[in-house]
Enzyme design. Structure first.
Site, PDB file in Angstrom:
ATOM      1  N   SER A  24       0.236   4.905  -7.500  1.00  0.00           N
ATOM      2  CA  SER A  24       0.011   4.843  -8.948  1.00  0.00           C
ATOM      3  C   SER A  24       0.942   3.851  -9.660  1.00  0.00           C
ATOM      4  CB  SER A  24       0.112   6.243  -9.576  1.00  0.00           C
ATOM      5  OG  SER A  24      -0.911   7.082  -9.054  1.00  0.00           O
ATOM      6  N   HIS A  75      -1.511   3.421   6.907  1.00  0.00           N
ATOM      7  CA  HIS A  75      -1.690   3.919   5.536  1.00  0.00           C
ATOM      8  C   HIS A  75      -2.024   5.411   5.595  1.00  0.00           C
ATOM      9  CE1 HIS A  75      -3.375   4.564   1.575  1.00  0.00           C
ATOM     10  NE2 HIS A  75      -2.695   3.481   1.201  1.00  0.00           N
ATOM     11  N   GLY A  87      -2.869  -0.032  -5.130  1.00  0.00           N
ATOM     12  CA  GLY A  87      -4.299   0.160  -4.922  1.00  0.00           C
ATOM     13  C   GLY A  87      -5.080  -0.168  -6.184  1.00  0.00           C
ATOM     14  N   GLU A  91      -4.122   7.133   4.144  1.00  0.00           N
ATOM     15  CA  GLU A  91      -5.555   7.451   4.231  1.00  0.00           C
ATOM     16  C   GLU A  91      -6.047   7.334   5.667  1.00  0.00           C
ATOM     17  OE1 GLU A  91      -6.734   4.755   1.151  1.00  0.00           O
ATOM     18  OE2 GLU A  91      -5.811   6.077  -0.334  1.00  0.00           O
ATOM     19  N   GLU A 115       5.039   5.365   0.414  1.00  0.00           N
ATOM     20  CA  GLU A 115       3.971   5.839  -0.468  1.00  0.00           C
ATOM     21  C   GLU A 115       3.868   7.355  -0.358  1.00  0.00           C
ATOM     22  OE1 GLU A 115       0.908   2.476  -1.211  1.00  0.00           O
ATOM     23  OE2 GLU A 115       0.314   3.533   0.585  1.00  0.00           O
ATOM     24  N   ASN A 123      -3.709  -3.551  -2.225  1.00  0.00           N
ATOM     25  CA  ASN A 123      -4.512  -2.937  -1.163  1.00  0.00           C
ATOM     26  C   ASN A 123      -5.845  -2.565  -1.798  1.00  0.00           C
ATOM     27  OD1 ASN A 123      -5.707  -1.429   0.804  1.00  0.00           O
ATOM     28  ND2 ASN A 123      -4.239   0.270   0.723  1.00  0.00           N
ATOM     29  N   TRP A 124      -6.855  -3.356  -1.481  1.00  0.00           N
ATOM     30  CA  TRP A 124      -8.157  -3.144  -2.133  1.00  0.00           C
ATOM     31  C   TRP A 124      -8.916  -1.952  -1.549  1.00  0.00           C
ATOM     32  CZ3 TRP A 124     -10.349  -8.833  -2.672  1.00  0.00           C
ATOM     33  CH2 TRP A 124      -9.678  -9.456  -3.734  1.00  0.00           C
ATOM     34  N   LYS A 125      -8.427  -1.418  -0.436  1.00  0.00           N
ATOM     35  CA  LYS A 125      -9.117  -0.285   0.210  1.00  0.00           C
ATOM     36  C   LYS A 125     -10.592  -0.652   0.422  1.00  0.00           C
ATOM     37  CE  LYS A 125      -5.618   2.698  -1.670  1.00  0.00           C
ATOM     38  NZ  LYS A 125      -5.197   4.025  -2.141  1.00  0.00           N
ATOM     39  N   GLY A 174      -3.359   7.215  -6.019  1.00  0.00           N
ATOM     40  CA  GLY A 174      -4.625   7.340  -6.735  1.00  0.00           C
ATOM     41  C   GLY A 174      -4.704   8.533  -7.670  1.00  0.00           C
TER      42      GLY A 174
HETATM   43  P1  13P Z   1      -2.894   3.541  -6.008  1.00  0.00           P
HETATM   44  O1  13P Z   1      -2.076   2.382  -6.517  1.00  0.00           O
HETATM   45  O2  13P Z   1      -4.339   3.439  -6.379  1.00  0.00           O
HETATM   46  O3  13P Z   1      -2.251   4.859  -6.314  1.00  0.00           O
HETATM   47  O4  13P Z   1      -2.902   3.414  -4.407  1.00  0.00           O
HETATM   48  C1  13P Z   1      -1.702   3.260  -3.749  1.00  0.00           C
HETATM   49  C2  13P Z   1      -1.973   2.894  -2.354  1.00  0.00           C
HETATM   50  O5  13P Z   1      -2.440   3.701  -1.571  1.00  0.00           O
HETATM   51  C3  13P Z   1      -1.692   1.517  -1.941  1.00  0.00           C
HETATM   52  O6  13P Z   1      -1.759   1.391  -0.556  1.00  0.00           O
END
Ligand code: 13P
Length: 254
Positions: free
Chosen positions: A212, A94, A233, A96, A166, A9-11, A172
């Site tokens: 993470s 998600h 991510g 976020e 998640e 997930n590149w966000k 993150g």
């Molecule tokens: P990280 O791997 O950066 O913790 O992010 C996880 C995430 O939100 C994947 O959708």
């Protein structure tokens, strides 16, 4: 046997040029055949990546969509628009988006249904906040989110869904859930799904862990047969790290 799935997930990272540079680093001859590999890129990079990934074993994903086919929804993207670009997966709900963009259990359900109706595979995200976890409410929260997401979905449709567990506090932050805890919650989620869409469908649904995940800890999660891969991510942003994650999943399932 469920095919494990590693999704990046590149966000809100990568311009079109950066996205194309990443893909150019992927080996044309792909050794990891037992893993489904997905890249969920920003909307702007989807057309270019769709071209670049055609004929490869990497599948394209989006990070969100509206549930309507079209309409006066300024700034939104519809399932038809994603389909036209050859997108296979779409992340729905998600944390976020739940946290910053008003995504609710109800809109997650509407989007999940719309994705399935249009032949897109939803990656539905569930997970508790730190506050909820500390209050001992993890089970209750993921139950509510999972049940709501699956409302009105048939067992046959449900088999197309991927769930990503998640924990919000692990995203993150560098703090991942222990693999044992993740496995326990994922088993609970599978139980909730079995009650909702039946045991057969629940056994077919893939449930990933996210939060993470890195090349050096993916193995600890994949040791548990109920964990069917990861949604990653930060560690999916560099091609070498992404490939190590894919390899980690492959090695664990050998
Ligand atoms: P990280 O791997 O950066 O913790 O992010 C996880 C995430 O939100 C994947 O959708």
């Amino acid at each position: 046997m469920r095919t494990p799935i590693l999704a990046g997930n590149w966000k809100m990272f990568k311009t079109v040029r950066e996205a194309v540079d990443f893909v150019k680093q992927l080996p044309a001859d792909d050794p990891a055949t037992g893993v489904e590999k997905v890249i969920c890129a920003p909307y702007t990079a989807l057309p270019a990546l769709s071209e670049q990934l055609r004929g490869t074993s990497y599948l394209l994903g989006a990070q969100n969509m509206h549930f309507a086919e079209e309409g006066a929804f300024t700034g939104e993207i519809s399932p038809l628009m994603l389909k036209e670009l050859g997108v296979h997966y779409v992340i729905i709900g998600h944390s976020e988006r739940r946290q910053y963009f008003n995504e609710t259990d109800e809109s997650v359900n509407q989007k999940t249904k719309a994705a399935l109706q249009h032949g897109l595979k939803p990656i539905v995200c569930v997970g508790e906040s730190l506050e909820e976890r500390e209050a001992g409410r993890t089970g209750e929260v993921v139950r509510r989110q999972t049940e709501a997401a699956l409302a009105g979905i048939s067992p046959e449709q449900a088999k197309q869904i991927v769930v990503a567990y998640e924990p919000v506090w692990a995203i993150g932050t560098g703090k991942s859930s222990t693999a044992e805890e993740a496995n326990e919650t994922i088993s609970q989620i599978r139980g909730v799904m079995a009650a909702k869409v039946g045991e057969e469908a629940a056994q077919a649904i893939r449930i990933q862990y996210g939060g993470s995940v890195k090349p050096d800890n993916i193995d600890s999660f994949m040791r548990y047969p109920d964990i069917d891969g990861a949604l990653v991510g930060g560690a999916s942003l560099k091609a070498d790290s992404y490939l190590q994650l894919v390899q980690g999943v492959q090695d664990a399932r050998r």
